[in-house]
Scaffold this motif. Structure first.
Motif, PDB file in Angstrom:
ATOM      1  N   LEU A   1       0.816  -1.208   0.000  1.00 52.92           N
ATOM      2  CA  LEU A   1       0.000   0.000   0.000  1.00 52.92           C
ATOM      3  C   LEU A   1       0.854   1.264   0.000  1.00 52.92           C
ATOM      4  N   GLU A   2       1.862   1.300   0.859  1.00 56.77           N
ATOM      5  CA  GLU A   2       2.712   2.491   0.922  1.00 56.77           C
ATOM      6  C   GLU A   2       3.485   2.687  -0.375  1.00 56.77           C
TER       7      GLU A   2
ATOM      8  N   TYR B   1       1.178   4.145  -2.869  1.00 57.20           N
ATOM      9  CA  TYR B   1       0.965   5.565  -2.562  1.00 57.20           C
ATOM     10  C   TYR B   1       2.137   6.407  -3.059  1.00 57.20           C
TER      11      TYR B   1
ATOM     12  N   ALA C   1       1.833   6.770  -6.835  1.00 58.20           N
ATOM     13  CA  ALA C   1       0.713   7.643  -7.208  1.00 58.20           C
ATOM     14  C   ALA C   1       1.047   9.106  -6.938  1.00 58.20           C
ATOM     15  N   GLN C   2       1.697   9.375  -5.814  1.00 58.24           N
ATOM     16  CA  GLN C   2       2.057  10.740  -5.448  1.00 58.24           C
ATOM     17  C   GLN C   2       3.110  11.312  -6.398  1.00 58.24           C
TER      18      GLN C   2
ATOM     19  N   VAL D   1      -3.858   2.616  -5.673  1.00 57.55           N
ATOM     20  CA  VAL D   1      -4.070   3.944  -5.086  1.00 57.55           C
ATOM     21  C   VAL D   1      -4.417   4.906  -6.208  1.00 57.55           C
TER      22      VAL D   1
ATOM     23  N   ASN E   1      -4.898   8.730  -7.004  1.00 54.37           N
ATOM     24  CA  ASN E   1      -4.583  10.069  -6.497  1.00 54.37           C
ATOM     25  C   ASN E   1      -5.249  11.109  -7.388  1.00 54.37           C
TER      26      ASN E   1
ATOM     27  N   GLY F   1      -8.240  11.032  -2.587  1.00 53.33           N
ATOM     28  CA  GLY F   1      -7.758   9.777  -3.146  1.00 53.33           C
ATOM     29  C   GLY F   1      -8.513   8.581  -2.608  1.00 53.33           C
ATOM     30  N   TYR F   2      -8.299   7.446  -3.233  1.00 50.83           N
ATOM     31  CA  TYR F   2      -8.935   6.199  -2.841  1.00 50.83           C
ATOM     32  C   TYR F   2      -7.920   5.070  -2.967  1.00 50.83           C
ATOM     33  N   TRP F   3      -8.147   3.987  -2.231  1.00 53.32           N
ATOM     34  CA  TRP F   3      -7.294   2.823  -2.401  1.00 53.32           C
ATOM     35  C   TRP F   3      -8.125   1.557  -2.278  1.00 53.32           C
TER      36      TRP F   3
END
Length: 204
Positions: free
Chosen positions: A47-48, A51, A54-55, A130, A132, A137-139
């Motif tokens: 997940l991280e 993220y 996506a960022q 993820v 963005n 945002g959503y995951w």
């Protein structure tokens, strides 16, 4: 707001092909970036890492961005390849594997070598997405349980697909049709979960 187009935070040809197909079902156009930002995946979780991708792509392109981080988790190998799935061949765990043909081939050979005398062949494909949007945002998550085969089978898909047999199927992931794979795969489930989540958020 209706989500009509997203930028995929990847240049991986296999992922791009699958995501275009999966998102196209919902009328969403998946755009491929013109450069690979090569994000340093220093996190300890899917997940991280998703993220971070996506960022980074959002900051570079300023467009709705969808990132995927996924991999193969094998309990008998202590959870490896896990977040190191794409580069497991070069990881110290279990010894490095020489790249002769492709990195995918080296990854597969390493897993089969480590699993040669192992009876517990359970494995799970895991995918985290993820989305963005800049302002929000959503995951979502998707999993596919199965077993590690003793040899590669099939020529479809990519990554570990030839040595992974999904639960309830007599075929390897690489022997499934695209439609069959989308129904069973971790990435297919993650996309469907994401669509359900963002629908409730008023985007579709």
């Amino acid at each position: 707001m209706k989500l009509k187009k997203v930028l995929l935070a990847t240049t991986n040809a296999g992922k791009v092909k699958e995501m275009k197909r999966l998102l196209g079902f919902y009328g969403i156009d998946a755009e491929v970036p013109d450069e690979d930002l090569r994000i340093e995946e220093g996190s300890s979780s899917f997940l991280e890492n998703a993220y971070l991708k996506a960022q980074a792509y959002w900051e570079r392109y300023r467009k709705p961005t969808l990132a995927d981080d996924s991999g193969l988790v094998v309990p008998a190998l202590g959870g490896y390849p896990g977040i190191f799935s794409s580069r497991f061949y070069s990881h110290e765990y279990g010894g490095k594997e020489e790249v002769i043909a492709t990195k995918d081939d080296a990854n597969i050979r390493k897993v089969l070598r480590l699993m040669k005398e192992v009876k517990d062949r359970r494995a799970t494909f895991v995918a985290f997405l993820v989305l963005n949007l800049g302002y929000s945002g959503y995951w979502s998550k998707g999993e596919c349980n199965g077993v590690i085969l003793t040899e590669p089978k099939g020529s479809g898909g990519f990554g570990y697909d030839p040595i992974f047999q999904p639960e309830g199927s007599e075929k390897s992931m690489a022997e499934l049709t695209p439609e069959e794979k989308d129904l069973l795969s971790h990435r297919g489930k993650a996309v469907r979960n994401l669509m359900s989540i963002i629908k409730n958020g008023g985007l579709t």
